[in-house]
Design a protein around this motif. Structure first.
Motif, PDB file in Angstrom:
ATOM      1  N   TYR A 137      50.305  39.894  48.862  1.00 44.77           N
ATOM      2  CA  TYR A 137      48.132  40.953  48.126  1.00 44.77           C
ATOM      3  C   TYR A 137      47.798  40.102  46.198  1.00 44.77           C
ATOM      4  CZ  TYR A 137      44.709  44.321  46.813  1.00 44.77           C
ATOM      5  OH  TYR A 137      43.667  45.002  46.323  1.00 44.77           O
ATOM      6  N   LEU A 138      48.223  41.319  45.061  1.00 41.97           N
ATOM      7  CA  LEU A 138      48.513  40.372  44.220  1.00 41.97           C
ATOM      8  C   LEU A 138      48.044  38.334  43.281  1.00 41.97           C
ATOM      9  CD1 LEU A 138      48.294  42.079  41.561  1.00 41.97           C
ATOM     10  CD2 LEU A 138      51.068  41.481  41.296  1.00 41.97           C
ATOM     11  N   GLU A 139      48.948  37.883  44.683  1.00 43.58           N
ATOM     12  CA  GLU A 139      48.123  36.255  44.085  1.00 43.58           C
ATOM     13  C   GLU A 139      46.522  36.328  45.306  1.00 43.58           C
ATOM     14  OE1 GLU A 139      52.302  34.436  44.287  1.00 43.58           O
ATOM     15  OE2 GLU A 139      51.764  35.236  46.658  1.00 43.58           O
ATOM     16  N   ARG A 140      46.635  36.510  46.409  1.00 43.79           N
ATOM     17  CA  ARG A 140      44.959  36.647  47.003  1.00 43.79           C
ATOM     18  C   ARG A 140      44.732  37.537  45.481  1.00 43.79           C
ATOM     19  NH1 ARG A 140      47.858  38.638  51.565  1.00 43.79           N
ATOM     20  NH2 ARG A 140      46.807  40.440  51.541  1.00 43.79           N
ATOM     21  N   TRP A 141      44.458  38.301  45.348  1.00 45.21           N
ATOM     22  CA  TRP A 141      43.386  39.131  44.242  1.00 45.21           C
ATOM     23  C   TRP A 141      43.149  37.829  42.956  1.00 45.21           C
ATOM     24  CZ3 TRP A 141      43.732  41.297  39.276  1.00 45.21           C
ATOM     25  CH2 TRP A 141      42.471  42.746  39.510  1.00 45.21           C
ATOM     26  N   ILE A 142      44.493  37.693  42.669  1.00 43.18           N
ATOM     27  CA  ILE A 142      44.174  37.023  40.925  1.00 43.18           C
ATOM     28  C   ILE A 142      43.258  36.295  41.596  1.00 43.18           C
ATOM     29  CG2 ILE A 142      44.789  35.457  39.830  1.00 43.18           C
ATOM     30  CD1 ILE A 142      47.145  38.366  39.947  1.00 43.18           C
ATOM     31  N   GLY A 143      43.738  35.354  42.046  1.00 46.93           N
ATOM     32  CA  GLY A 143      43.016  33.866  43.583  1.00 46.93           C
ATOM     33  C   GLY A 143      41.789  34.170  43.687  1.00 46.93           C
ATOM     34  N   GLY A 144      41.493  35.063  43.928  1.00 43.39           N
ATOM     35  CA  GLY A 144      39.766  35.885  44.218  1.00 43.39           C
ATOM     36  C   GLY A 144      38.929  36.007  42.730  1.00 43.39           C
ATOM     37  N   PHE A 145      39.923  36.812  41.814  1.00 39.02           N
ATOM     38  CA  PHE A 145      39.452  37.156  41.107  1.00 39.02           C
ATOM     39  C   PHE A 145      38.183  35.708  39.709  1.00 39.02           C
ATOM     40  CE2 PHE A 145      40.137  37.711  36.301  1.00 39.02           C
ATOM     41  CZ  PHE A 145      38.082  39.151  36.217  1.00 39.02           C
ATOM     42  N   VAL A 146      39.748  34.412  39.498  1.00 43.38           N
ATOM     43  CA  VAL A 146      39.546  33.050  39.197  1.00 43.38           C
ATOM     44  C   VAL A 146      38.796  32.864  39.701  1.00 43.38           C
ATOM     45  CG1 VAL A 146      40.892  31.267  38.704  1.00 43.38           C
ATOM     46  CG2 VAL A 146      42.044  33.590  38.105  1.00 43.38           C
ATOM     47  N   GLU A 147      38.299  33.044  41.100  1.00 48.64           N
ATOM     48  CA  GLU A 147      37.312  31.953  41.783  1.00 48.64           C
ATOM     49  C   GLU A 147      35.799  32.960  41.622  1.00 48.64           C
ATOM     50  OE1 GLU A 147      38.299  31.636  45.756  1.00 48.64           O
ATOM     51  OE2 GLU A 147      40.286  30.251  45.479  1.00 48.64           O
ATOM     52  N   ARG A 148      35.617  33.505  41.596  1.00 50.71           N
ATOM     53  CA  ARG A 148      34.474  34.688  41.228  1.00 50.71           C
ATOM     54  C   ARG A 148      34.278  34.796  40.308  1.00 50.71           C
ATOM     55  NH1 ARG A 148      37.127  37.713  44.660  1.00 50.71           N
ATOM     56  NH2 ARG A 148      37.601  39.380  42.808  1.00 50.71           N
TER      57      ARG A 148
END
Length: 155
Positions: A137-148
């Protein structure tokens, strides 16, 4: 998290008297200590699994079980410390709770919520080890934050 825990327990809990002002303060701190100690216990064994010099490869269930027992064991040692301080030095670390002046109810609830915090981390760690290819979950959240927010992370 560890610094926040120390601040919450020492400064807010003792100096600002949150332990007596808020009935749930001790419970919240014991849940967070169970989480922190569960993380520590999990990392101790998980890192040994990843080091190639050490010929030990433990299954995810054992790693999670160790993390749980590590957190619970340290929590129990803390309760023994509180009892010793109260008995030998007349301190009041084990507070009266739910009309029980002995502190036994406080100790039992402390151990129960320590176990709940440790159980959550143990289960999350077990799930992470069982599915290493699946992003956490943390990796997905960080990845999504970077993409946005590409303007913050572009060179």
């Amino acid at each position: 998290m560890a610094i926040g825990f120390v601040f919450a327990s020492l400064f807010l809990g003792e100096v600002r008297d949150y332990y007596t002002r808020f009935w749930w303060w001790d419970i919240a701190l014991h849940i967070s200590s169970g989480v922190l100690l569960g993380i520590l216990g999990f990392l101790l064994v998980h890192i040994m699994n990843e080091v190639e010099r050490i010929e030990v490869h433990m299954k995810p269930g054992f790693v999670a079980f160790f993390a749980f027992l590590f957190a619970l064991g340290v929590g129990a040692l803390w309760e023994i410390f509180e009892f010793t301080m109260d008995s030998l030095f007349g301190m009041n670390m084990q507070k009266a709770m739910l009309e029980d002046p002995s502190g036994l109810t406080d100790t039992m609830w402390d151990l129960i919520v320590d176990a709940l915090g440790a159980l959550v981390i143990s289960l999350l760690g077990w799930r992470y080890l069982r599915n290493p290819q699946q992003a956490s979950y943390l990796e997905r959240w960080i990845g999504g934050f970077v993409e946005r927010n590409p303007r913050f992370f572009s060179r």
